[in-house]
Design an enzyme around this catalytic site. Structure first.
Site, PDB file in Angstrom:
ATOM      1  CG  ASP A 113      98.563  17.934  91.168  1.00 29.61           C
ATOM      2  OD1 ASP A 113      99.849  17.940  92.170  1.00 29.61           O
ATOM      3  OD2 ASP A 113      97.653  17.095  91.088  1.00 29.61           O
TER       4      ASP A 113
HETATM    5  N1  URA Z   1      94.763  20.023  93.647  1.00 25.63           N
HETATM    6  C1  URA Z   1      95.487  18.844  93.579  1.00 25.63           C
HETATM    7  O1  URA Z   1      94.925  18.151  93.424  1.00 25.63           O
HETATM    8  N2  URA Z   1      96.534  19.356  92.661  1.00 25.63           N
HETATM    9  C2  URA Z   1      96.859  20.627  92.039  1.00 25.63           C
HETATM   10  O2  URA Z   1      97.860  20.784  91.167  1.00 25.63           O
HETATM   11  C3  URA Z   1      96.245  21.794  92.927  1.00 25.63           C
HETATM   12  C4  URA Z   1      95.714  21.530  93.807  1.00 25.63           C
END
Ligand code: URA
Length: 244
Positions: A113
């Site tokens: 993310d």
């Molecule tokens: N899980 C999440 O919530 N975000 C990420 O970036 C990777 C795994």
């Protein structure tokens, strides 16, 4: 010893993003491409395409970019996105501009993310990418999470149960391992890569992730000296370490 794969010089350089076939032809004719100390003048000449090409070939006096297959390890900084399509600055903007025109193109191996930092693999090697992300291979990913609320002690059993169902999904999550590291912090080891998985797992446990960082994929740990935003080429031995 097997012979190295060969490629036409103009096609190789165009595929590395140095310009159109016409533009790279002009570069060759101008004597700007040097292989083993000798200027190449025929755009149609065949050159060996090996990982050490940058130590043999220069363009305008600088080492040529590494040919495909190319895999990078990056310490993804906060605030950048992993997708070409998403709005905002992307991880691809942290790489040389020319690389956006590479063929085959570079893709992230899974995504982090915008608000998650840490170990990100970027590759143009489709077989490697699928080997890492295929659920069948159960490659572990370790995340370090900072939480809004104290851990209750119930999360370990919930996450390892193999029955936890995330909202809107119809398949339960594979068992995951929680290792508390403080009252409001934990390492979480998962073997899948579902959308926002870690944040949604803690949400299912009544908590909220306030910071998230990935520091391991399989046997590959994010090097301590790789600063946020920095990247380096990941050699074959390090790629293999992922699966060991
Ligand atoms: N899980 C999440 O919530 N975000 C990420 O970036 C990777 C795994």
């Amino acid at each position: 010893m097997s012979r190295p794969p060969m490629a036409r010089l103009d096609r190789l350089l165009a595929n590395l993003g140095y310009g159109s076939r016409r533009e790279v032809t002009a570069l060759v004719r101008a004597g700007k491409i040097v292989l083993d100390g000798k200027a190449l003048t025929d755009p149609g000449s065949k050159v060996p395409v090996t990982a050490d090409l940058p130590s043999q070939m220069t363009i305008h006096g600088a080492p040529v970019d590494p040919p495909s297959p190319l895999t990078l390890i990056m310490n993804k900084p906060l605030g950048v996105v992993c997708s070409h399509k998403e709005a905002g600055r992307s991880v691809y903007e942290l790489l040389p501009h020319r690389w956006r025109a590479r063929m085959p193109g570079l893709s992230t191996v899974g995504r982090l993310d915008k608000d998650t930092s840490g170990l990100l693999l970027i590759t143009d090697d489709g077989a490697f990418l699928h080997r890492v992300i295929s659920p069948r291979n159960h490659v572990i990913k370790r995340y370090k999470a900072q939480l809004d609320r104290p851990l209750t002690g119930d999360e370990t059993a919930l996450f390892s149960s193999g029955t936890l169902m995330l909202e809107g999904e119809s398949d339960p999550l594979e068992p995951a391992q929680l290792l508390p590291t403080g009252e409001r912090s934990a390492d979480l080891i998962i073997t899948e890569g579902r959308y926002h998985q870690v944040r949604r797992m803690f949400a299912a446990a009544g908590n909220h992730v306030i910071a998230l960082h990935r520091d391991q994929i399989g046997g590959l740990v994010l090097p301590a000296d790789l600063e946020p935003g920095a990247w380096r080429i990941l050699g074959l031995a390090a790629q293999d370490a992922i699966f060991n």
